[in-house]
Design a protein around this motif. Structure first.
Motif, PDB file in Angstrom:
ATOM      1  N   ALA A 231       0.855  -1.191   0.000  1.00 26.62           N
ATOM      2  CA  ALA A 231       0.000   0.000   0.000  1.00 26.62           C
ATOM      3  C   ALA A 231       0.889   1.238   0.000  1.00 26.62           C
ATOM      4  CB  ALA A 231      -0.911  -0.003   1.221  1.00 26.62           C
ATOM      5  N   GLY A 232       0.814   2.009  -1.059  1.00 21.99           N
ATOM      6  CA  GLY A 232       1.633   3.210  -1.175  1.00 21.99           C
ATOM      7  C   GLY A 232       0.783   4.463  -1.217  1.00 21.99           C
ATOM      8  N   LEU A 233       1.444   5.596  -1.103  1.00 22.43           N
ATOM      9  CA  LEU A 233       0.763   6.890  -1.147  1.00 22.43           C
ATOM     10  C   LEU A 233       1.624   7.867  -1.935  1.00 22.43           C
ATOM     11  CD1 LEU A 233      -1.640   8.662  -0.119  1.00 22.43           C
ATOM     12  CD2 LEU A 233      -0.178   9.278   1.827  1.00 22.43           C
ATOM     13  N   ARG A 234       0.974   8.670  -2.769  1.00 24.24           N
ATOM     14  CA  ARG A 234       1.645   9.717  -3.535  1.00 24.24           C
ATOM     15  C   ARG A 234       0.930  11.043  -3.264  1.00 24.24           C
ATOM     16  NH1 ARG A 234       4.332   5.619  -3.682  1.00 24.24           N
ATOM     17  NH2 ARG A 234       4.736   4.360  -5.555  1.00 24.24           N
ATOM     18  N   LEU A 235       1.683  12.032  -2.819  1.00 21.31           N
ATOM     19  CA  LEU A 235       1.148  13.381  -2.643  1.00 21.31           C
ATOM     20  C   LEU A 235       1.760  14.265  -3.719  1.00 21.31           C
ATOM     21  CD1 LEU A 235       1.464  13.811   1.245  1.00 21.31           C
ATOM     22  CD2 LEU A 235      -0.366  12.704  -0.074  1.00 21.31           C
ATOM     23  N   ILE A 236       0.924  15.034  -4.412  1.00 22.81           N
ATOM     24  CA  ILE A 236       1.401  15.820  -5.551  1.00 22.81           C
ATOM     25  C   ILE A 236       0.896  17.256  -5.448  1.00 22.81           C
ATOM     26  CG2 ILE A 236       1.517  15.985  -8.062  1.00 22.81           C
ATOM     27  CD1 ILE A 236       0.747  13.036  -8.213  1.00 22.81           C
ATOM     28  N   THR A 237       1.798  18.196  -5.691  1.00 22.53           N
ATOM     29  CA  THR A 237       1.423  19.603  -5.783  1.00 22.53           C
ATOM     30  C   THR A 237       2.320  20.274  -6.812  1.00 22.53           C
ATOM     31  OG1 THR A 237       0.903  21.588  -4.494  1.00 22.53           O
ATOM     32  CG2 THR A 237       2.988  20.495  -3.994  1.00 22.53           C
ATOM     33  N   CYS A 238       2.141  21.570  -6.990  1.00 26.95           N
ATOM     34  CA  CYS A 238       2.955  22.321  -7.950  1.00 26.95           C
ATOM     35  C   CYS A 238       4.222  22.846  -7.279  1.00 26.95           C
ATOM     36  CB  CYS A 238       2.162  23.489  -8.525  1.00 26.95           C
ATOM     37  SG  CYS A 238       0.815  22.980  -9.615  1.00 26.95           S
ATOM     38  N   ASN A 243       4.887  30.643 -14.014  1.00 24.51           N
ATOM     39  CA  ASN A 243       4.992  31.276 -15.324  1.00 24.51           C
ATOM     40  C   ASN A 243       3.762  32.149 -15.551  1.00 24.51           C
ATOM     41  OD1 ASN A 243       4.919  31.847 -18.136  1.00 24.51           O
ATOM     42  ND2 ASN A 243       6.174  30.044 -18.568  1.00 24.51           N
ATOM     43  N   ARG A 244       3.950  33.470 -15.518  1.00 22.85           N
ATOM     44  CA  ARG A 244       2.818  34.379 -15.690  1.00 22.85           C
ATOM     45  C   ARG A 244       2.201  34.269 -17.080  1.00 22.85           C
ATOM     46  NH1 ARG A 244       2.115  38.688 -12.162  1.00 22.85           N
ATOM     47  NH2 ARG A 244       3.541  38.725 -10.391  1.00 22.85           N
ATOM     48  N   ARG A 245       3.000  33.923 -18.060  1.00 28.17           N
ATOM     49  CA  ARG A 245       2.482  33.844 -19.427  1.00 28.17           C
ATOM     50  C   ARG A 245       1.507  32.684 -19.587  1.00 28.17           C
ATOM     51  NH1 ARG A 245       3.724  31.013 -23.809  1.00 28.17           N
ATOM     52  NH2 ARG A 245       5.531  30.058 -22.798  1.00 28.17           N
ATOM     53  N   THR A 246       1.852  31.523 -19.017  1.00 26.24           N
ATOM     54  CA  THR A 246       0.990  30.350 -19.149  1.00 26.24           C
ATOM     55  C   THR A 246      -0.008  30.216 -18.007  1.00 26.24           C
ATOM     56  OG1 THR A 246       2.538  28.911 -17.956  1.00 26.24           O
ATOM     57  CG2 THR A 246       2.841  29.126 -20.338  1.00 26.24           C
ATOM     58  N   GLY A 247       0.280  30.877 -16.873  1.00 25.15           N
ATOM     59  CA  GLY A 247      -0.591  30.742 -15.715  1.00 25.15           C
ATOM     60  C   GLY A 247      -0.372  29.453 -14.947  1.00 25.15           C
ATOM     61  N   HIS A 248       0.771  28.798 -15.158  1.00 25.35           N
ATOM     62  CA  HIS A 248       1.053  27.526 -14.502  1.00 25.35           C
ATOM     63  C   HIS A 248       2.439  27.543 -13.865  1.00 25.35           C
ATOM     64  CE1 HIS A 248      -2.486  26.071 -16.443  1.00 25.35           C
ATOM     65  NE2 HIS A 248      -1.963  25.999 -17.651  1.00 25.35           N
ATOM     66  N   TYR A 249       2.630  26.654 -12.894  1.00 24.92           N
ATOM     67  CA  TYR A 249       3.967  26.402 -12.369  1.00 24.92           C
ATOM     68  C   TYR A 249       4.699  25.457 -13.326  1.00 24.92           C
ATOM     69  CZ  TYR A 249       2.916  28.544  -7.833  1.00 24.92           C
ATOM     70  OH  TYR A 249       2.606  29.437  -6.839  1.00 24.92           O
ATOM     71  N   THR A 250       6.019  25.500 -13.268  1.00 26.16           N
ATOM     72  CA  THR A 250       6.810  24.699 -14.201  1.00 26.16           C
ATOM     73  C   THR A 250       6.967  23.244 -13.760  1.00 26.16           C
ATOM     74  OG1 THR A 250       8.832  25.408 -13.058  1.00 26.16           O
ATOM     75  CG2 THR A 250       8.141  26.682 -14.995  1.00 26.16           C
ATOM     76  N   ASP A 251       6.890  22.990 -12.446  1.00 29.88           N
ATOM     77  CA  ASP A 251       7.230  21.665 -11.928  1.00 29.88           C
ATOM     78  C   ASP A 251       6.116  21.076 -11.068  1.00 29.88           C
ATOM     79  OD1 ASP A 251       9.652  22.240 -13.105  1.00 29.88           O
ATOM     80  OD2 ASP A 251      10.689  22.658 -11.217  1.00 29.88           O
ATOM     81  N   ASN A 252       6.320  19.825 -10.704  1.00 27.41           N
ATOM     82  CA  ASN A 252       5.512  19.150  -9.688  1.00 27.41           C
ATOM     83  C   ASN A 252       6.416  18.669  -8.567  1.00 27.41           C
ATOM     84  OD1 ASN A 252       3.385  17.857 -12.195  1.00 27.41           O
ATOM     85  ND2 ASN A 252       2.681  19.135 -10.514  1.00 27.41           N
ATOM     86  N   ILE A 253       5.925  18.740  -7.343  1.00 29.68           N
ATOM     87  CA  ILE A 253       6.597  18.136  -6.195  1.00 29.68           C
ATOM     88  C   ILE A 253       5.818  16.878  -5.840  1.00 29.68           C
ATOM     89  CG2 ILE A 253       7.149  18.391  -3.748  1.00 29.68           C
ATOM     90  CD1 ILE A 253       7.607  21.363  -4.292  1.00 29.68           C
ATOM     91  N   ILE A 254       6.533  15.762  -5.713  1.00 25.95           N
ATOM     92  CA  ILE A 254       5.895  14.467  -5.484  1.00 25.95           C
ATOM     93  C   ILE A 254       6.497  13.823  -4.242  1.00 25.95           C
ATOM     94  CG2 ILE A 254       5.333  12.220  -6.475  1.00 25.95           C
ATOM     95  CD1 ILE A 254       6.022  13.454  -9.239  1.00 25.95           C
TER      96      ILE A 254
END
Length: 265
Positions: A231-238, A243-254
């Protein structure tokens, strides 16, 4: 030069005529230019000072293929331990999940319908409610709406935390109003405890195995969603740069974790 009749004005040369037209037009050009410069300056200030609201983007799902691949030899062969004072890096694309920090315990045998209700990580002061999330039309996993920044989302098409396989929980790192539910997720490190309270009255306690920060273009789909006998668990966020142009963060933290204990709530 020809002599002029009395009262006759001299005819300006072509050069003098151009100079006269320029002198007449110059004040208007300066006024328009001044207003244009002010407008540009104000637009620049607004772009810098106006708070940004990250777009509600999904997370890569099991069926999402990364857009690009990094050179395996340039990255570590395993996921690092993480920690607040440790730079986070990505493991090589072909690297397996990190080795469990503790001996895994047997998965929880569930009877009837069950879902996770709350997640607690004492070491980073996290105590948050959970809601279910599914899949968007583009195949990405949904995330909770920005109107619920302090709520994390359990991916309902995967295992319930405590069941065999990689259970996945996602959450925002920040919004315009400030830090969100997973704002301190990057501080989590190997050995930290994560408790997931379930609706059947059991608490699945996981021990963190490792943490990585990866480009969204090289999201490790197999490492996150791949088959597990435990039984594993993965937590994911940005993470990374916004990036103001795209409105997104560049990476994920896992965050990767393994079930290490069970108890009654």
């Amino acid at each position: 030069m020809n002599e002029l009749e009395p009262g006759q004005m001299p005819v300006p040369s072509a050069e003098e005529q151009r100079r006269q037209r320029w002198n007449k037009a110059l004040p208007a050009i300066l006024i328009v230019g001044s207003f244009g410069g002010i407008a540009l300056i104000m637009a620049g200030l607004l772009a810098v000072l106006a708070p940004e609201e990250p777009l509600v983007e999904g997370m890569p799902g099991p069926g999402i293929t990364p857009m690009a691949q990094q050179m395996p030899g340039a990255l570590p062969p395993t996921v690092g331990p993480g920690g607040a004072d440790v730079p986070l890096t990505a493991a090589a694309p072909t690297a397996p999940p990190p080795i469990p920090a503790v001996v895994p315990v047997a998965p929880i045998v569930s009877t009837g319908s069950v879902a996770p209700a709350k997640i607690v990580i004492p070491q980073v002061g996290l105590n948050a409610a959970l809601r279910t999330v599914g899949v968007q039309r583009n195949g990405e996993v949904q995330v909770p709406p920005l109107s619920q920044p302090k709520v994390a989302g359990w991916y309902k098409l995967g295992p319930v935390p405590g069941q065999p396989g990689p259970a996945v929980i996602l959450g925002h790192v920040s919004t315009r109003r400030g830090p969100a539910v997973f704002s301190r997720l990057r501080e989590v490190k190997r050995g930290h405890k994560i408790q997931v309270v379930r609706t059947d009255g059991t608490v699945a306690e996981f021990t963190v195995d490792g943490v990585e920060q990866v480009s969204k273009n090289t999201f490790p789909t197999k490492r996150v969603y791949g088959r597990l006998d435990t039984a594993g668990l993965r937590l994911i966020t940005c993470g990374g740069v916004y990036n103001r142009r795209t409105g997104h963060y560049t990476d994920n933290i896992i965050v990767y974790a393994t079930l290490s204990a069970t108890k009654t709530a």
